[in-house]
Scaffold this motif. Structure first.
Motif, mmCIF file in Angstrom:
data_model
loop_
_atom_site.group_PDB
_atom_site.id
_atom_site.type_symbol
_atom_site.label_atom_id
_atom_site.label_comp_id
_atom_site.label_asym_id
_atom_site.label_seq_id
_atom_site.Cartn_x
_atom_site.Cartn_y
_atom_site.Cartn_z
ATOM 1 N N GLY A 150 0.786 -1.219 0.000
ATOM 2 C CA GLY A 150 0.000 0.000 0.000
ATOM 3 C C GLY A 150 0.820 1.272 0.000
ATOM 4 O O GLY A 150 0.255 2.374 -0.081
ATOM 5 N N ASP A 151 2.138 1.142 0.071
ATOM 6 C CA ASP A 151 3.011 2.307 0.128
ATOM 7 C C ASP A 151 3.371 2.755 -1.286
ATOM 8 O O ASP A 151 4.519 2.716 -1.720
ATOM 9 C CB ASP A 151 4.278 1.984 0.922
ATOM 10 C CG ASP A 151 5.153 3.222 1.140
ATOM 11 O OD1 ASP A 151 4.628 4.347 1.041
ATOM 12 O OD2 ASP A 151 6.356 3.037 1.410
ATOM 13 N N GLY A 152 2.349 3.155 -2.024
ATOM 14 C CA GLY A 152 2.542 3.559 -3.412
ATOM 15 C C GLY A 152 1.204 3.945 -4.002
ATOM 16 O O GLY A 152 0.303 4.388 -3.295
ATOM 17 N N ALA A 153 1.060 3.744 -5.312
ATOM 18 C CA ALA A 153 -0.155 4.173 -5.996
ATOM 19 C C ALA A 153 -1.271 3.127 -5.958
ATOM 20 O O ALA A 153 -2.399 3.422 -6.358
ATOM 21 C CB ALA A 153 0.164 4.535 -7.443
ATOM 22 N N VAL A 154 -0.986 1.906 -5.505
ATOM 23 C CA VAL A 154 -2.025 0.876 -5.431
ATOM 24 C C VAL A 154 -2.886 1.115 -4.194
ATOM 25 O O VAL A 154 -2.370 1.260 -3.076
ATOM 26 C CB VAL A 154 -1.411 -0.539 -5.389
ATOM 27 C CG1 VAL A 154 -2.515 -1.588 -5.279
ATOM 28 C CG2 VAL A 154 -0.564 -0.791 -6.630
ATOM 29 N N ASP A 155 -4.197 1.160 -4.395
ATOM 30 C CA ASP A 155 -5.154 1.336 -3.306
ATOM 31 C C ASP A 155 -5.468 -0.044 -2.721
ATOM 32 O O ASP A 155 -6.149 -0.854 -3.346
ATOM 33 C CB ASP A 155 -6.424 1.994 -3.854
ATOM 34 C CG ASP A 155 -7.482 2.225 -2.791
ATOM 35 O OD1 ASP A 155 -7.116 2.343 -1.602
ATOM 36 O OD2 ASP A 155 -8.677 2.277 -3.153
ATOM 37 N N VAL A 156 -4.962 -0.315 -1.532
ATOM 38 C CA VAL A 156 -5.037 -1.651 -0.935
ATOM 39 C C VAL A 156 -6.107 -1.692 0.156
ATOM 40 O O VAL A 156 -6.166 -0.819 1.018
ATOM 41 C CB VAL A 156 -3.671 -2.068 -0.352
ATOM 42 C CG1 VAL A 156 -3.773 -3.429 0.336
ATOM 43 C CG2 VAL A 156 -2.621 -2.102 -1.462
ATOM 44 N N HIS A 157 -6.951 -2.748 0.095
ATOM 45 C CA HIS A 157 -8.000 -2.974 1.082
ATOM 46 C C HIS A 157 -7.860 -4.384 1.646
ATOM 47 O O HIS A 157 -7.680 -5.343 0.891
ATOM 48 C CB HIS A 157 -9.389 -2.824 0.455
ATOM 49 C CG HIS A 157 -9.692 -1.433 -0.015
ATOM 50 N ND1 HIS A 157 -10.566 -0.597 0.650
ATOM 51 C CD2 HIS A 157 -9.222 -0.735 -1.088
ATOM 52 C CE1 HIS A 157 -10.622 0.556 0.005
ATOM 53 N NE2 HIS A 157 -9.820 0.498 -1.054
ATOM 54 N N ALA A 158 -7.941 -4.501 2.966
ATOM 55 C CA ALA A 158 -7.876 -5.802 3.636
ATOM 56 C C ALA A 158 -9.158 -6.010 4.436
ATOM 57 O O ALA A 158 -9.671 -5.074 5.056
ATOM 58 C CB ALA A 158 -6.667 -5.879 4.549
ATOM 59 N N TYR A 159 -9.661 -7.241 4.424
ATOM 60 C CA TYR A 159 -10.912 -7.592 5.089
ATOM 61 C C TYR A 159 -10.651 -8.713 6.087
ATOM 62 O O TYR A 159 -9.971 -9.694 5.770
ATOM 63 C CB TYR A 159 -11.948 -8.074 4.070
ATOM 64 C CG TYR A 159 -12.257 -7.081 2.976
ATOM 65 C CD1 TYR A 159 -13.447 -6.366 2.967
ATOM 66 C CD2 TYR A 159 -11.348 -6.857 1.931
ATOM 67 C CE1 TYR A 159 -13.741 -5.456 1.954
ATOM 68 C CE2 TYR A 159 -11.620 -5.947 0.920
ATOM 69 C CZ TYR A 159 -12.820 -5.253 0.938
ATOM 70 O OH TYR A 159 -13.089 -4.344 -0.058
ATOM 71 N N ALA A 160 -11.197 -8.584 7.302
ATOM 72 C CA ALA A 160 -10.967 -9.594 8.327
ATOM 73 C C ALA A 160 -12.044 -9.528 9.396
ATOM 74 O O ALA A 160 -12.594 -8.450 9.682
ATOM 75 C CB ALA A 160 -9.586 -9.413 8.956
ATOM 76 N N ALA A 161 -12.322 -10.676 9.992
ATOM 77 C CA ALA A 161 -13.239 -10.743 11.133
ATOM 78 C C ALA A 161 -12.441 -10.509 12.406
ATOM 79 O O ALA A 161 -11.282 -10.926 12.520
ATOM 80 C CB ALA A 161 -13.928 -12.100 11.178
ATOM 81 N N PRO A 162 -13.043 -9.857 13.414
ATOM 82 C CA PRO A 162 -12.294 -9.448 14.617
ATOM 83 C C PRO A 162 -12.156 -10.553 15.662
ATOM 84 O O PRO A 162 -12.971 -10.683 16.558
ATOM 85 C CB PRO A 162 -13.155 -8.292 15.158
ATOM 86 C CG PRO A 162 -14.542 -8.653 14.742
ATOM 87 C CD PRO A 162 -14.424 -9.343 13.420
ATOM 88 N N ASP A 163 -11.069 -11.338 15.558
ATOM 89 C CA ASP A 163 -10.796 -12.326 16.600
ATOM 90 C C ASP A 163 -9.769 -11.815 17.599
ATOM 91 O O ASP A 163 -9.483 -12.478 18.604
ATOM 92 C CB ASP A 163 -10.325 -13.652 15.994
ATOM 93 C CG ASP A 163 -9.001 -13.532 15.256
ATOM 94 O OD1 ASP A 163 -8.662 -12.409 14.801
ATOM 95 O OD2 ASP A 163 -8.307 -14.560 15.121
ATOM 96 N N GLU A 164 -9.198 -10.640 17.333
ATOM 97 C CA GLU A 164 -8.302 -9.957 18.261
ATOM 98 C C GLU A 164 -8.307 -8.469 17.928
ATOM 99 O O GLU A 164 -8.968 -8.033 16.971
ATOM 100 C CB GLU A 164 -6.886 -10.530 18.199
ATOM 101 C CG GLU A 164 -6.184 -10.345 16.878
ATOM 102 C CD GLU A 164 -4.795 -10.956 16.877
ATOM 103 O OE1 GLU A 164 -4.614 -12.048 17.448
ATOM 104 O OE2 GLU A 164 -3.876 -10.336 16.287
ATOM 105 N N GLU A 165 -7.595 -7.675 18.690
ATOM 106 C CA GLU A 165 -7.589 -6.231 18.473
ATOM 107 C C GLU A 165 -6.982 -5.908 17.101
ATOM 108 O O GLU A 165 -5.897 -6.377 16.763
ATOM 109 C CB GLU A 165 -6.760 -5.543 19.565
ATOM 110 C CG GLU A 165 -6.851 -4.033 19.562
ATOM 111 C CD GLU A 165 -8.218 -3.527 19.979
ATOM 112 O OE1 GLU A 165 -8.527 -2.371 19.648
ATOM 113 O OE2 GLU A 165 -8.963 -4.286 20.645
ATOM 114 N N PRO A 166 -7.668 -5.114 16.280
ATOM 115 C CA PRO A 166 -7.134 -4.767 14.955
ATOM 116 C C PRO A 166 -5.843 -3.970 15.067
ATOM 117 O O PRO A 166 -5.679 -3.169 15.996
ATOM 118 C CB PRO A 166 -8.249 -3.921 14.329
ATOM 119 C CG PRO A 166 -9.477 -4.281 15.085
ATOM 120 C CD PRO A 166 -9.031 -4.584 16.482
ATOM 121 N N PRO A 167 -4.932 -4.166 14.130
ATOM 122 C CA PRO A 167 -3.664 -3.430 14.168
ATOM 123 C C PRO A 167 -3.839 -2.007 13.650
ATOM 124 O O PRO A 167 -4.821 -1.683 12.969
ATOM 125 C CB PRO A 167 -2.773 -4.231 13.225
ATOM 126 C CG PRO A 167 -3.735 -4.795 12.223
ATOM 127 C CD PRO A 167 -4.979 -5.114 13.004
#
Length: 239
Positions: A150-167
């Motif tokens: 994501g450190d550039g021109a690509v728009d990055v999306h991540a999806y996850a269910a909350p089994d612990e505190e999100p980073p």
């Protein structure tokens, strides 16, 4: 339609690979190579034995692709996607297998396919990449990589269910979703960065512990459908 229903729709359309004039051994070799795919491999002989050894791929509507056996096995050996040659009398078969189901893929196989799509997005250097990690704890192991992607021109999306505190994230958008299909699905989708020829996706669901069933595709319409589903269903970003 859900992600699971899309997978089921692909699964319902088993394809048939027929090996002509090459004997049972050649068919057995291909059957082994496609053992984790939703493809039935059989051997047949033409009446005259001509035009030599070749393979065809069929679905419920009839033959959809064909190639010489040598051409087909050479591309399998080189492990690359075939490039269509207009003057060839054959259509490349592996292109038609893009949306064929794979079965019982291991974590290692899933990771290899995932890396291919991630690397494509990195090389193109634009567009958007959407990845489903099932759980936040799984995402934690990929955090550095996705910060880099994501450190550039690509728009990055991540999806996850909350089994612990999100980073904490700096370079990509994190979607925390309490949804069954997010918990059960592994997906990586790249929109091609404006080039339909670069669009690709991997979509699978976990039906047994750490065994995944699904498909990958380079079909632009299928990639667009998956992206639209993700954006319309999970567009809200939890803060």
């Amino acid at each position: 339609m859900s992600l699971s229903e899309l997978i089921a729709g692909v699964e319902d359309h088993e394809k048939r690979l027929i090996v002509f004039n090459a004997g049972d051994d050649a068919a057995a070799d291909l059957r082994q190579q496609f053992s984790d795919r939703n493809v039935a491999v059989t051997a047949e002989e033409t009446v005259s034995g001509r035009p030599g050894e070749f393979v065809t791929l069929s679905d419920e509507d009839g033959v959809i692709a064909a190639a010489s056996l040598e051409q087909f096995t050479d591309r399998l050996t080189r492990n690359d996607r075939p490039i269509g040659v207009e003057q060839s009398p054959y259509r490349p078969i592996l292109d038609e297998l893009d949306e064929t189901m794979f079965t019982s893929w291991s974590i290692g196989q899933m990771m290899a396919a995932t890396r291919e799509i991630e690397d494509r997005a990195f090389r193109v250097g634009r567009g958007s990449l959407h990845a489903g990690f099932q759980t936040v704890s799984t995402l934690a192991g990929e955090l550095d990589r996705y910060e880099q992607l994501g450190d550039g021109a690509v728009d990055v999306h991540a999806y996850a269910a909350p089994d612990e505190e999100p980073p904490e994230t700096d370079n990509f958008t994190l979607h925390i979703e309490r949804a069954t299909e997010i918990e059960e699905s592994w997906f990586v989708v790249f929109d091609g960065g404006g080039d339909d020829g670069q669009k690709c996706a991997l979509l699978a669901e976990e039906r047994a512990p750490r065994e995944f069933y699904g498909f990958w595709t380079y079909d632009a319409d299928t990639v667009d459908w998956i992206l639209e589903h993700l954006r319309s269903t999970y567009g809200y970003v939890e803060q």
